[in-house]
Enzyme design. Structure first.
Site, PDB file in Angstrom:
ATOM      1  CE1 TYR A 106     -21.743 -17.356  36.265  1.00 50.28           C
ATOM      2  CE2 TYR A 106     -22.132 -19.035  37.927  1.00 50.28           C
ATOM      3  CZ  TYR A 106     -22.579 -18.291  36.850  1.00 50.28           C
ATOM      4  OH  TYR A 106     -23.825 -18.486  36.359  1.00 50.28           O
ATOM      5  CE1 TYR A 109      -3.469  -2.583  -0.299  1.00 50.32           C
ATOM      6  CE2 TYR A 109      -2.760  -3.390   1.848  1.00 50.32           C
ATOM      7  CZ  TYR A 109      -3.515  -3.549   0.685  1.00 50.32           C
ATOM      8  OH  TYR A 109      -4.293  -4.650   0.506  1.00 50.32           O
TER       9      TYR A 109
END
Ligand code: FMN
Length: 415
Positions: free
Chosen positions: A405, A231
Protein backbone atom coordinates in the site's frame (compact mmCIF):
# COMPACT_ATOMS: atom_id res chain seq x y z
CA UNK A 1 -27.81 -3.49 0.37
CA UNK A 2 -24.37 -2.66 1.66
CA UNK A 3 -21.60 -5.25 1.67
CA UNK A 4 -19.83 -5.50 4.96
CA UNK A 5 -16.10 -4.84 4.70
CA UNK A 6 -14.05 -7.06 6.96
CA UNK A 7 -11.48 -5.22 9.01
CA UNK A 8 -9.85 -8.42 10.14
CA UNK A 9 -6.19 -8.74 9.27
CA UNK A 10 -6.23 -12.40 8.26
CA UNK A 11 -3.16 -14.48 8.99
CA UNK A 12 -1.44 -16.95 6.68
CA UNK A 13 -1.97 -20.64 7.54
CA UNK A 14 0.66 -23.20 8.58
CA UNK A 15 3.02 -20.91 10.45
CA UNK A 16 3.09 -20.59 14.25
CA UNK A 17 3.08 -16.76 14.13
CA UNK A 18 0.91 -14.06 12.63
CA UNK A 19 1.84 -12.84 9.18
CA UNK A 20 -0.85 -11.41 6.92
CA UNK A 21 -2.07 -13.62 4.11
CA UNK A 22 -0.63 -12.53 0.76
CA UNK A 23 -3.28 -12.49 -1.93
CA UNK A 24 -2.35 -12.13 -4.74
CA UNK A 25 1.19 -13.43 -4.20
CA UNK A 26 4.11 -11.02 -4.42
CA UNK A 27 5.48 -10.84 -7.96
CA UNK A 28 2.03 -10.91 -9.57
CA UNK A 29 1.69 -8.24 -12.29
CA UNK A 30 -1.11 -5.84 -11.37
CA UNK A 31 -1.14 -2.95 -13.80
CA UNK A 32 0.96 -0.99 -16.21
CA UNK A 33 2.55 2.14 -14.89
CA UNK A 34 1.41 4.69 -17.44
CA UNK A 35 4.31 7.02 -17.74
CA UNK A 36 7.62 7.69 -19.45
CA UNK A 37 7.99 4.06 -20.44
CA UNK A 38 6.96 3.77 -24.05
CA UNK A 39 7.98 1.57 -26.93
CA UNK A 40 9.09 3.10 -30.21
CA UNK A 41 5.59 2.55 -31.55
CA UNK A 42 3.82 4.07 -28.58
CA UNK A 43 2.79 3.25 -25.06
CA UNK A 44 3.16 -0.23 -23.61
CA UNK A 45 -0.27 -1.84 -23.53
CA UNK A 46 0.53 -5.37 -22.39
CA UNK A 47 2.51 -6.85 -19.54
CA UNK A 48 6.09 -7.52 -20.61
CA UNK A 49 6.58 -11.30 -20.96
CA UNK A 50 9.03 -11.35 -18.01
CA UNK A 51 6.05 -10.39 -15.86
CA UNK A 52 3.50 -12.89 -17.08
CA UNK A 53 2.59 -15.93 -15.00
CA UNK A 54 3.67 -19.44 -16.02
CA UNK A 55 1.77 -22.59 -15.10
CA UNK A 56 3.72 -25.84 -15.02
CA UNK A 57 1.66 -28.83 -13.95
CA UNK A 58 -0.37 -27.43 -11.01
CA UNK A 59 2.20 -24.83 -10.02
CA UNK A 60 1.65 -21.23 -11.02
CA UNK A 61 4.62 -18.89 -10.94
CA UNK A 62 3.53 -15.24 -10.89
CA UNK A 63 6.38 -14.17 -13.16
CA UNK A 64 9.47 -15.59 -14.93
CA UNK A 65 12.18 -14.53 -12.50
CA UNK A 66 13.97 -17.26 -10.55
CA UNK A 67 16.51 -16.94 -7.77
CA UNK A 68 19.09 -19.39 -9.11
CA UNK A 69 20.47 -21.99 -6.68
CA UNK A 70 23.48 -20.65 -4.84
CA UNK A 71 25.68 -22.60 -2.42
CA UNK A 72 26.42 -20.58 0.66
CA UNK A 73 28.55 -23.16 2.49
CA UNK A 74 26.87 -22.26 5.75
CA UNK A 75 25.08 -25.43 6.82
CA UNK A 76 25.94 -27.54 9.85
CA UNK A 77 25.83 -31.29 9.27
CA UNK A 78 23.81 -30.51 6.14
CA UNK A 79 21.23 -28.57 8.14
CA UNK A 80 20.16 -25.07 7.26
CA UNK A 81 20.11 -22.41 9.97
CA UNK A 82 18.60 -19.00 10.75
CA UNK A 83 21.13 -17.55 8.33
CA UNK A 84 19.45 -19.39 5.46
CA UNK A 85 16.02 -18.35 6.67
CA UNK A 86 17.00 -14.70 6.42
CA UNK A 87 19.06 -15.13 3.22
CA UNK A 88 16.32 -17.01 1.35
CA UNK A 89 13.45 -15.34 3.16
CA UNK A 90 14.50 -11.92 1.85
CA UNK A 91 13.69 -12.99 -1.71
CA UNK A 92 10.19 -14.05 -0.68
CA UNK A 93 9.52 -10.38 0.15
CA UNK A 94 10.92 -9.07 -3.12
CA UNK A 95 8.59 -10.08 -5.96
CA UNK A 96 10.44 -13.06 -7.43
CA UNK A 97 8.60 -15.82 -9.28
CA UNK A 98 10.48 -18.71 -7.68
CA UNK A 99 13.33 -19.36 -5.25
CA UNK A 100 15.52 -22.45 -5.61
CA UNK A 101 17.53 -23.51 -2.58
CA UNK A 102 21.22 -24.20 -3.12
CA UNK A 103 22.73 -27.55 -4.19
CA UNK A 104 21.64 -29.97 -1.49
CA UNK A 105 23.54 -33.22 -1.23
CA UNK A 106 21.68 -36.53 -1.32
CA UNK A 107 24.55 -38.29 0.49
CA UNK A 108 27.14 -36.94 2.93
CA UNK A 109 29.94 -37.95 0.52
CA UNK A 110 28.16 -36.07 -2.26
CA UNK A 111 28.71 -32.67 -0.65
CA UNK A 112 31.02 -30.20 -2.36
CA UNK A 113 32.28 -28.98 1.02
CA UNK A 114 31.73 -29.84 4.69
CA UNK A 115 29.23 -26.98 5.03
CA UNK A 116 26.89 -27.87 2.17
CA UNK A 117 23.15 -28.23 2.54
CA UNK A 118 22.03 -31.86 2.78
CA UNK A 119 18.96 -34.04 2.67
CA UNK A 120 20.39 -37.47 3.31
CA UNK A 121 18.67 -37.95 6.68
CA UNK A 122 15.29 -37.20 8.20
CA UNK A 123 16.69 -34.68 10.73
CA UNK A 124 17.46 -32.38 7.81
CA UNK A 125 13.77 -32.04 6.89
CA UNK A 126 12.70 -29.74 9.76
CA UNK A 127 15.16 -26.87 9.14
CA UNK A 128 14.24 -26.92 5.43
CA UNK A 129 10.51 -27.08 6.22
CA UNK A 130 10.85 -24.02 8.42
CA UNK A 131 12.16 -22.06 5.42
CA UNK A 132 9.56 -23.55 3.07
CA UNK A 133 6.75 -22.69 5.50
CA UNK A 134 7.95 -19.10 5.80
CA UNK A 135 8.26 -18.68 2.03
CA UNK A 136 4.80 -20.23 1.55
CA UNK A 137 3.33 -17.96 4.22
CA UNK A 138 4.40 -15.12 1.91
CA UNK A 139 2.57 -16.74 -1.02
CA UNK A 140 5.81 -17.58 -2.84
CA UNK A 141 6.98 -20.85 -4.46
CA UNK A 142 10.20 -22.55 -3.50
CA UNK A 143 12.22 -25.41 -4.97
CA UNK A 144 15.27 -27.37 -3.93
CA UNK A 145 18.23 -28.45 -6.02
CA UNK A 146 19.26 -32.05 -5.29
CA UNK A 147 22.89 -32.82 -5.99
CA UNK A 148 25.81 -35.21 -5.79
CA UNK A 149 29.22 -33.66 -6.32
CA UNK A 150 30.92 -36.87 -7.52
CA UNK A 151 34.67 -36.33 -8.05
CA UNK A 152 34.33 -32.64 -7.11
CA UNK A 153 33.33 -33.53 -3.53
CA UNK A 154 35.31 -32.83 -0.36
CA UNK A 155 36.66 -29.44 -1.35
CA UNK A 156 37.33 -26.55 0.98
CA UNK A 157 34.75 -23.81 1.28
CA UNK A 158 35.75 -21.50 -1.58
CA UNK A 159 35.76 -18.36 0.51
CA UNK A 160 38.21 -19.97 2.97
CA UNK A 161 40.62 -21.43 0.42
CA UNK A 162 40.75 -20.67 -3.26
CA UNK A 163 38.19 -22.55 -5.29
CA UNK A 164 38.39 -26.27 -5.61
CA UNK A 165 41.13 -27.13 -3.14
CA UNK A 166 40.83 -30.47 -1.48
CA UNK A 167 39.55 -30.50 2.07
CA UNK A 168 41.51 -33.14 3.98
CA UNK A 169 40.01 -35.04 6.91
CA UNK A 170 41.41 -32.69 9.53
CA UNK A 171 39.29 -29.90 8.04
CA UNK A 172 36.16 -32.04 7.88
CA UNK A 173 36.82 -33.49 4.40
CA UNK A 174 36.48 -37.11 3.20
CA UNK A 175 39.09 -37.45 0.44
CA UNK A 176 39.09 -41.26 0.65
CA UNK A 177 35.35 -41.51 0.03
CA UNK A 178 35.21 -39.36 -3.08
CA UNK A 179 33.66 -41.25 -6.01
CA UNK A 180 33.12 -40.79 -9.72
CA UNK A 181 32.35 -42.73 -12.87
CA UNK A 182 36.06 -43.31 -13.46
CA UNK A 183 39.21 -42.91 -11.34
CA UNK A 184 40.19 -39.60 -12.92
CA UNK A 185 40.62 -36.57 -10.64
CA UNK A 186 39.25 -33.19 -11.77
CA UNK A 187 42.75 -31.78 -11.32
CA UNK A 188 45.72 -32.33 -9.04
CA UNK A 189 44.06 -30.31 -6.27
CA UNK A 190 41.03 -32.56 -6.08
CA UNK A 191 40.58 -35.98 -4.52
CA UNK A 192 41.48 -39.09 -6.48
CA UNK A 193 38.00 -40.56 -6.99
CA UNK A 194 37.15 -44.23 -6.62
CA UNK A 195 35.30 -45.73 -9.56
CA UNK A 196 31.69 -46.39 -8.59
CA UNK A 197 30.52 -49.99 -8.75
CA UNK A 198 27.15 -50.66 -10.33
CA UNK A 199 25.78 -51.36 -6.86
CA UNK A 200 27.05 -47.99 -5.61
CA UNK A 201 25.48 -46.23 -8.60
CA UNK A 202 22.20 -47.86 -7.67
CA UNK A 203 22.64 -46.70 -4.03
CA UNK A 204 23.13 -43.07 -5.15
CA UNK A 205 20.02 -43.28 -7.32
CA UNK A 206 18.12 -44.54 -4.28
CA UNK A 207 19.59 -41.68 -2.21
CA UNK A 208 18.01 -39.29 -4.72
CA UNK A 209 14.69 -41.06 -4.26
CA UNK A 210 14.94 -40.81 -0.45
CA UNK A 211 15.89 -37.12 -0.69
CA UNK A 212 12.96 -36.45 -3.05
CA UNK A 213 10.59 -38.05 -0.55
CA UNK A 214 12.06 -35.85 2.19
CA UNK A 215 11.68 -32.79 -0.07
CA UNK A 216 8.01 -33.70 -0.39
CA UNK A 217 7.72 -33.86 3.42
CA UNK A 218 9.41 -30.47 3.69
CA UNK A 219 6.70 -29.11 1.37
CA UNK A 220 8.77 -28.01 -1.62
CA UNK A 221 6.95 -27.01 -4.80
CA UNK A 222 9.67 -27.96 -7.26
CA UNK A 223 12.69 -30.26 -7.38
CA UNK A 224 15.62 -29.41 -9.60
CA UNK A 225 18.15 -32.18 -10.25
CA UNK A 226 21.67 -30.81 -10.49
CA UNK A 227 23.15 -32.56 -13.51
CA UNK A 228 25.51 -29.69 -14.44
CA UNK A 229 28.86 -28.09 -13.55
CA UNK A 230 30.99 -31.24 -13.54
CA UNK A 231 29.18 -32.90 -10.66
CA UNK A 232 28.30 -36.58 -10.70
CA UNK A 233 25.68 -36.76 -13.48
CA UNK A 234 27.70 -34.48 -15.76
CA UNK A 235 30.78 -36.63 -15.04
CA UNK A 236 28.84 -39.62 -16.36
CA UNK A 237 27.56 -37.68 -19.41
CA UNK A 238 30.97 -36.47 -20.57
CA UNK A 239 33.52 -38.72 -22.30
CA UNK A 240 36.20 -36.56 -20.63
CA UNK A 241 35.36 -37.89 -17.16
CA UNK A 242 33.63 -41.16 -18.05
CA UNK A 243 35.96 -43.90 -19.36
CA UNK A 244 33.83 -46.84 -18.20
CA UNK A 245 33.44 -49.91 -20.32
CA UNK A 246 30.26 -51.24 -18.67
CA UNK A 247 26.62 -50.20 -19.29
CA UNK A 248 27.32 -46.75 -17.76
CA UNK A 249 30.11 -45.75 -20.15
CA UNK A 250 31.03 -45.63 -23.83
CA UNK A 251 28.04 -44.81 -26.03
CA UNK A 252 25.79 -41.78 -25.48
CA UNK A 253 23.01 -44.13 -24.31
CA UNK A 254 25.31 -45.64 -21.69
CA UNK A 255 26.73 -42.34 -20.48
CA UNK A 256 23.29 -40.82 -19.88
CA UNK A 257 21.94 -44.00 -18.23
CA UNK A 258 22.70 -42.93 -14.65
CA UNK A 259 21.06 -39.52 -15.14
CA UNK A 260 18.00 -41.01 -16.79
CA UNK A 261 17.60 -43.75 -14.18
CA UNK A 262 17.84 -41.16 -11.41
CA UNK A 263 15.33 -38.90 -13.11
CA UNK A 264 12.86 -41.75 -13.70
CA UNK A 265 13.04 -42.86 -10.09
CA UNK A 266 12.62 -39.33 -8.71
CA UNK A 267 9.70 -38.62 -11.05
CA UNK A 268 8.00 -41.77 -9.76
CA UNK A 269 8.03 -40.58 -6.14
CA UNK A 270 7.64 -36.83 -6.72
CA UNK A 271 4.02 -35.62 -6.88
CA UNK A 272 2.52 -35.77 -10.36
CA UNK A 273 1.18 -32.22 -9.92
CA UNK A 274 4.61 -30.76 -9.04
CA UNK A 275 7.24 -29.73 -11.60
CA UNK A 276 10.61 -31.41 -11.98
CA UNK A 277 13.47 -29.34 -13.40
CA UNK A 278 16.92 -30.53 -14.46
CA UNK A 279 19.97 -28.28 -14.65
CA UNK A 280 22.52 -29.36 -17.23
CA UNK A 281 25.76 -28.05 -18.61
CA UNK A 282 24.99 -27.70 -22.31
CA UNK A 283 28.66 -28.06 -23.25
CA UNK A 284 32.05 -28.83 -21.73
CA UNK A 285 33.56 -25.97 -23.77
CA UNK A 286 36.32 -28.32 -24.93
CA UNK A 287 37.18 -28.56 -28.58
CA UNK A 288 38.89 -31.95 -28.76
CA UNK A 289 37.13 -33.44 -31.76
CA UNK A 290 33.48 -34.32 -32.26
CA UNK A 291 32.15 -36.80 -29.74
CA UNK A 292 35.12 -36.54 -27.37
CA UNK A 293 33.47 -34.13 -24.96
CA UNK A 294 29.93 -33.17 -23.94
CA UNK A 295 28.39 -30.87 -26.54
CA UNK A 296 25.14 -29.05 -27.24
CA UNK A 297 23.97 -31.71 -29.74
CA UNK A 298 24.09 -34.33 -27.00
CA UNK A 299 22.38 -31.93 -24.61
CA UNK A 300 19.46 -31.60 -27.02
CA UNK A 301 19.21 -35.38 -27.30
CA UNK A 302 19.40 -35.75 -23.51
CA UNK A 303 16.72 -33.08 -23.05
CA UNK A 304 14.35 -35.00 -25.33
CA UNK A 305 14.86 -38.12 -23.21
CA UNK A 306 14.39 -36.18 -19.99
CA UNK A 307 11.18 -34.71 -21.36
CA UNK A 308 9.89 -38.21 -22.10
CA UNK A 309 10.51 -39.08 -18.45
CA UNK A 310 8.34 -36.21 -17.25
CA UNK A 311 10.89 -33.44 -16.77
CA UNK A 312 9.19 -30.06 -17.17
CA UNK A 313 12.08 -27.67 -17.70
CA UNK A 314 15.77 -27.77 -18.57
CA UNK A 315 17.76 -25.12 -16.74
CA UNK A 316 20.60 -24.53 -19.17
CA UNK A 317 24.03 -23.75 -17.77
CA UNK A 318 27.43 -24.87 -19.07
CA UNK A 319 30.95 -25.95 -18.21
CA UNK A 320 32.53 -27.03 -14.95
CA UNK A 321 33.70 -30.52 -15.86
CA UNK A 322 37.35 -29.89 -16.64
CA UNK A 323 40.07 -27.30 -16.10
CA UNK A 324 40.70 -27.59 -19.89
CA UNK A 325 37.47 -25.72 -20.67
CA UNK A 326 37.76 -22.67 -22.90
CA UNK A 327 35.07 -20.59 -21.32
CA UNK A 328 34.85 -16.83 -21.71
CA UNK A 329 31.72 -15.69 -19.92
CA UNK A 330 30.04 -12.61 -21.36
CA UNK A 331 26.56 -11.13 -21.15
CA UNK A 332 23.88 -13.80 -21.66
CA UNK A 333 26.51 -16.21 -23.00
CA UNK A 334 24.48 -19.36 -22.31
CA UNK A 335 21.13 -18.15 -23.67
CA UNK A 336 21.69 -19.58 -27.17
CA UNK A 337 21.96 -23.06 -25.63
CA UNK A 338 18.61 -22.60 -23.87
CA UNK A 339 17.16 -21.50 -27.19
CA UNK A 340 18.56 -24.49 -29.06
CA UNK A 341 17.24 -26.93 -26.49
CA UNK A 342 13.82 -25.26 -26.37
CA UNK A 343 13.45 -25.29 -30.15
CA UNK A 344 14.83 -28.77 -30.85
CA UNK A 345 13.73 -30.74 -27.79
CA UNK A 346 10.46 -28.85 -27.52
CA UNK A 347 10.69 -28.40 -23.76
CA UNK A 348 10.54 -25.39 -21.43
CA UNK A 349 13.95 -23.94 -20.70
CA UNK A 350 15.55 -21.65 -18.18
CA UNK A 351 18.28 -19.22 -19.23
CA UNK A 352 21.05 -18.35 -16.80
CA UNK A 353 24.39 -16.60 -16.75
CA UNK A 354 25.39 -12.95 -16.73
CA UNK A 355 21.89 -11.59 -17.14
CA UNK A 356 21.63 -8.30 -15.26
CA UNK A 357 19.66 -5.95 -17.45
CA UNK A 358 15.86 -6.26 -17.02
CA UNK A 359 15.27 -5.45 -20.70
CA UNK A 360 17.60 -8.27 -21.70
CA UNK A 361 15.81 -10.66 -19.32
CA UNK A 362 12.50 -9.61 -20.83
CA UNK A 363 13.81 -10.08 -24.40
CA UNK A 364 14.96 -13.60 -23.55
CA UNK A 365 11.39 -14.54 -22.65
CA UNK A 366 9.67 -12.46 -25.35
CA UNK A 367 11.91 -13.89 -28.10
CA UNK A 368 11.04 -17.41 -27.02
CA UNK A 369 14.61 -18.31 -26.08
CA UNK A 370 13.59 -19.43 -22.60
CA UNK A 371 10.55 -19.57 -20.34
CA UNK A 372 12.28 -18.62 -17.12
CA UNK A 373 15.28 -16.44 -16.37
CA UNK A 374 17.50 -17.58 -13.52
CA UNK A 375 19.62 -14.94 -11.79
CA UNK A 376 22.27 -15.55 -9.15
CA UNK A 377 24.73 -12.71 -8.60
CA UNK A 378 22.18 -10.05 -9.54
CA UNK A 379 20.23 -11.14 -6.48
CA UNK A 380 23.28 -11.13 -4.25
CA UNK A 381 23.83 -7.54 -5.32
CA UNK A 382 20.23 -6.50 -5.00
CA UNK A 383 17.45 -8.55 -3.39
CA UNK A 384 14.94 -6.13 -4.94
CA UNK A 385 16.08 -6.85 -8.52
CA UNK A 386 12.59 -8.07 -9.54
CA UNK A 387 10.73 -5.07 -8.11
CA UNK A 388 13.13 -2.67 -9.80
CA UNK A 389 12.97 -4.65 -13.07
CA UNK A 390 9.19 -4.35 -13.00
CA UNK A 391 9.42 -0.62 -12.49
CA UNK A 392 11.92 -0.30 -15.34
CA UNK A 393 9.66 -2.32 -17.65
CA UNK A 394 6.63 -0.28 -16.67
CA UNK A 395 4.72 -2.79 -14.54
CA UNK A 396 3.35 -2.48 -11.06
CA UNK A 397 3.81 -5.86 -9.39
CA UNK A 398 2.42 -6.99 -6.10
CA UNK A 399 4.80 -6.74 -3.17
CA UNK A 400 4.03 -8.02 0.35
CA UNK A 401 0.84 -6.47 1.59
CA UNK A 402 2.68 -4.67 4.40
CA UNK A 403 4.81 -2.87 1.79
CA UNK A 404 2.40 -2.72 -1.08
CA UNK A 405 0.00 0.00 0.00
CA UNK A 406 2.97 2.27 0.61
CA UNK A 407 5.05 1.37 -2.45
CA UNK A 408 2.15 1.61 -4.86
CA UNK A 409 1.52 5.26 -4.00
CA UNK A 410 5.22 5.96 -4.04
CA UNK A 411 5.68 4.46 -7.51
CA UNK A 412 2.69 6.21 -8.99
CA UNK A 413 3.62 9.56 -7.46
CA UNK A 414 7.07 9.12 -8.98
CA UNK A 415 5.61 8.36 -12.42
C1 FMN B 1 27.67 -17.87 -4.75
C2 FMN B 1 27.21 -18.78 -5.85
C3 FMN B 1 26.84 -20.09 -5.54
C4 FMN B 1 26.38 -20.94 -6.55
N1 FMN B 1 25.90 -22.19 -6.23
C5 FMN B 1 25.26 -22.93 -7.16
C6 FMN B 1 24.55 -24.09 -6.80
O1 FMN B 1 24.38 -24.43 -5.63
N2 FMN B 1 23.99 -24.80 -7.81
C7 FMN B 1 24.08 -24.42 -9.12
O2 FMN B 1 23.56 -25.10 -10.00
N3 FMN B 1 24.71 -23.29 -9.47
C8 FMN B 1 25.27 -22.53 -8.51
N4 FMN B 1 25.83 -21.33 -8.86
C9 FMN B 1 25.70 -20.86 -10.25
C10 FMN B 1 24.48 -19.95 -10.38
O3 FMN B 1 23.28 -20.60 -10.06
C11 FMN B 1 24.40 -19.36 -11.78
O4 FMN B 1 24.20 -20.39 -12.69
C12 FMN B 1 25.68 -18.59 -12.17
O5 FMN B 1 26.12 -17.79 -11.10
C13 FMN B 1 25.43 -17.68 -13.37
O6 FMN B 1 24.39 -16.77 -13.10
P1 FMN B 1 24.67 -15.21 -12.71
O7 FMN B 1 25.54 -14.65 -13.79
O8 FMN B 1 23.29 -14.63 -12.66
O9 FMN B 1 25.35 -15.18 -11.39
C14 FMN B 1 26.33 -20.47 -7.89
C15 FMN B 1 26.74 -19.18 -8.18
C16 FMN B 1 27.15 -18.32 -7.18
C17 FMN B 1 27.52 -16.91 -7.53
Amino acid sequence: MTTEITLENIGAPNVPYFTPIQDPPPGTPLSLIKRKITQSNGEITEFPPLFTPLKIRDTILPNRIVVSPMCTYSAQDGMLTDWHLVHLGQFALRGVGLIIIEATAVTAEGRISPNDSGLWKDEQIAPLKRIVDFVHSQGVKIGIQLAHAGRKASTATPYILSKGLLSPEKYGGWPNDVVGPSPIPWDENHAYPKELTVEQIYEIEEAYVAAAKRAEKAGFDIIELHFAHGYLAHEFFSPISNKRTDQYGGSFENRVRYGLETTKKVREVWSKDKPLFVRISATDWVDNGEGNSWEIKQSVKLSELLKDLGVDLIDVSSGGNTPEQKLHPMTAYQVSFAEEIKKNANINTGAVGLIRDPKLANNIVSSGYADLVFLARSFLLDGSWAIKAAEELGVLIRTPTQYHYAIEKFLIRDA
